[in-house]
Scaffold this active site. Structure first.
Site, PDB file in Angstrom:
ATOM      1  N   LYS A  11     -28.402   8.277 -17.433  1.00 17.83           N
ATOM      2  CA  LYS A  11     -27.117   8.166 -18.142  1.00 17.83           C
ATOM      3  C   LYS A  11     -25.979   8.764 -17.320  1.00 17.83           C
ATOM      4  O   LYS A  11     -26.173   9.631 -16.470  1.00 17.83           O
ATOM      5  CB  LYS A  11     -27.193   8.845 -19.516  1.00 17.83           C
ATOM      6  N   GLY A 140     -32.211  17.476 -12.347  1.00 18.94           N
ATOM      7  CA  GLY A 140     -31.144  18.469 -12.467  1.00 18.94           C
ATOM      8  C   GLY A 140     -29.829  18.016 -11.875  1.00 18.94           C
ATOM      9  O   GLY A 140     -28.978  18.826 -11.537  1.00 18.94           O
ATOM     10  N   GLY A 142     -27.656  15.891 -13.444  1.00 22.05           N
ATOM     11  CA  GLY A 142     -26.682  15.501 -14.470  1.00 22.05           C
ATOM     12  C   GLY A 142     -26.726  14.039 -14.849  1.00 22.05           C
ATOM     13  O   GLY A 142     -25.841  13.538 -15.528  1.00 22.05           O
ATOM     14  N   LEU A 143     -27.784  13.333 -14.426  1.00 22.79           N
ATOM     15  CA  LEU A 143     -27.884  11.898 -14.737  1.00 22.79           C
ATOM     16  C   LEU A 143     -28.940  11.611 -15.801  1.00 22.79           C
ATOM     17  O   LEU A 143     -29.403  10.484 -15.943  1.00 22.79           O
ATOM     18  CB  LEU A 143     -28.198  11.099 -13.462  1.00 22.79           C
ATOM     19  N   GLY A 144     -29.324  12.651 -16.541  1.00 26.84           N
ATOM     20  CA  GLY A 144     -30.229  12.438 -17.674  1.00 26.84           C
ATOM     21  C   GLY A 144     -31.684  12.277 -17.300  1.00 26.84           C
ATOM     22  O   GLY A 144     -32.445  11.645 -18.033  1.00 26.84           O
ATOM     23  N   SER A 145     -32.114  12.885 -16.179  1.00 28.44           N
ATOM     24  CA  SER A 145     -33.518  12.718 -15.762  1.00 28.44           C
ATOM     25  C   SER A 145     -34.490  13.274 -16.803  1.00 28.44           C
ATOM     26  O   SER A 145     -35.518  12.660 -17.085  1.00 28.44           O
ATOM     27  CB  SER A 145     -33.764  13.372 -14.401  1.00 28.44           C
ATOM     28  N   SER A 146     -34.169  14.427 -17.396  1.00 24.48           N
ATOM     29  CA  SER A 146     -35.099  15.015 -18.374  1.00 24.48           C
ATOM     30  C   SER A 146     -35.152  14.190 -19.652  1.00 24.48           C
ATOM     31  O   SER A 146     -36.211  14.021 -20.260  1.00 24.48           O
ATOM     32  CB  SER A 146     -34.720  16.466 -18.692  1.00 24.48           C
ATOM     33  N   GLU A 187     -36.251  17.642 -25.707  1.00 26.77           N
ATOM     34  CA  GLU A 187     -35.128  18.064 -24.867  1.00 26.77           C
ATOM     35  C   GLU A 187     -34.785  19.546 -25.058  1.00 26.77           C
ATOM     36  O   GLU A 187     -34.242  20.184 -24.166  1.00 26.77           O
ATOM     37  CB  GLU A 187     -33.888  17.225 -25.189  1.00 26.77           C
ATOM     38  N   ASP A 198     -27.688  12.494 -24.398  1.00 26.76           N
ATOM     39  CA  ASP A 198     -28.529  11.999 -23.302  1.00 26.76           C
ATOM     40  C   ASP A 198     -29.689  11.157 -23.820  1.00 26.76           C
ATOM     41  O   ASP A 198     -29.927  10.048 -23.346  1.00 26.76           O
ATOM     42  CB  ASP A 198     -29.072  13.164 -22.472  1.00 26.76           C
TER      43      ASP A 198
END
Length: 380
Positions: A11, A140, A142-146, A187, A198
């Protein structure tokens, strides 16, 4: 034996980051970089759960009997609803499995949290299986990997339970809603108190209007937006940046409240433009004008975030470079480094894209050309 593939996008927050924490409107979009999970049941003779997460260099086999003994001897569905107590039990289990670093530990905690939680909620018949999960997203960054990770796992275990019950219904809104809720619970392991934006984007895809604890509105059938996603390669702490802004808000409440309200109004204006762009053809004179208005609002939003001291010299350089090419850029996510995006016009020429990319790469950044607003979680 059952086997299938799940994928979910990353995201990008386009407008409204930080303000969303204070109940303001945010606009986010799925990005065409995906996490892919391959699930396969194993022969009964194997009696293991095989976990393969190449991105964090984690390859382990956990005996099924060990999982059964720890979690399922005394089935306690009420226990899984007590988040703190259940998460503590998961942490206790993970602590007795070998892992090498905090990333592996968090990955295992998220995996077992969702596996055990969904197994009990959906009454999965637990059999030997393997999960192989990899991602195009930086961890980590900021592109919504988790969230993409959590959505893939939630969709995987929910789908497995449905296949066991011979339910083959497509992913309708109610199923997506369940996946998103399961992923949001997970999350909390990664982020403590996530806003929910996210996991919503990674589940539903498209472009999303979002207000914390209020609503998630997917905006479907939008024209594909092309962006350059620029990684500053500067590490930052989301928690520290959120706390820095909170400190500013305590010191200058009237000023920061006005800035948050202005960001809220920018997000609302953006939604109007995106909705209008859906209704016009690409050769309509408004089509290009709509993009130009979006660029003005990108610059405004970035300026307000810089005023809140969450930008960074590397982000400022990217924004200045975009303006040299008559384009607009802003930070995405927490700021302080991380990523920026540059919105490309429909008629931005390949030579222009190549030229700005070369310039940014020479400055030490990494650049990806990608598309916004694609599909959310998918099962094949």
């Amino acid at each position: 034996m059952i086997q299938f593939k799940v994928s979910a996008p990353g995201k990008v927050i386009l407008f409204g980051e930080h303000a969303v924490v204070y109940g303001k409107t945010a606009v986010a979009a799925s990005v065409d970089l995906r996490t892919v999970l391959n699930f396969a049941e194993l022969p009964e003779t194997e009696q293991i759960v095989k976990i393969c997460f190449p991105k964090v260099n984690l390859f382990i086999n956990v005996p099924l009997q060990q999982i059964q003994n720890f979690f399922f001897i005394n089935k306690d569905v009420e226990h899984v609803e007590n988040y703190e107590a259940f998460y503590n039990k998961v942490k206790e289990f993970v602590s007795i499995i070998s892992y090498a670093n905090p990333q592996q530990r968090l990955s295992l905690e998220a995996f077992f949290y969702l596996f055990i939680y969904i197994t009990q909620k959906e009454e999965i018949e637990v059999k030997p299986f393997q999960v192989h999960l990899n991602t195009e997203l930086g961890i980590g960054s900021g592109l919504g990997s988790s969230s993409s990770f959590a959505v893939c796992l939630a969709a995987c275990f929910l789908h497995w339970s449905r296949l066991q019950k011979d339910i083959y219904k497509i992913l309708d809104f109610s199923i997506l809603d369940t996946i998103s809720k399961y992923a949001l619970n997970c999350e909390k392991i990664m982020h403590g108190n996530p806003s929910g934006i996210d996991n919503s984007v990674c589940t539903y895809g498209s472009i999303i209007e979002f207000k914390k604890d209020d609503y998630v509105k997917p905006i479907s059938n939008v024209h594909a937006l092309k962006i350059l996603l620029v990684d500053t390669r500067v590490n930052r702490s989301t928690k520290a940046l959120v706390e820095r802004l909170l400190e500013l808000k305590h010191r200058y409440p009237v000023i920061i409240d006005l800035i948050m309200s202005s960001i809220d109004n920018i997000s609302k204006e953006v939604i109007k433009i995106i909705e209008k762009l859906k209704t016009v053809s690409t050769d309509d004179e408004y089509f290009l004008e709509g993009y130009r208005q979006l660029m003005i609002l990108i610059n405004m939003n970035q300026g307000l975030l810089a005023t809140c001291q969450v930008s960074h010299p590397s982000l400022d350089r990217i924004c200045a470079e975009a303006q040299n090419y008559a384009l607009a850029a802003k930070l995405t996510g927490a700021g302080g480094g991380g990523h920026a995006y540059i919105l490309l016009l429909p008629d931005t020429q390949p030579e222009t894209i190549a030229s700005i990319s070369r310039k940014l790469i020479a400055d030490g950044f990494t650049v990806k050309l990608t598309t916004l607003g694609g599909p959310g979680v998918q099962i094949n």
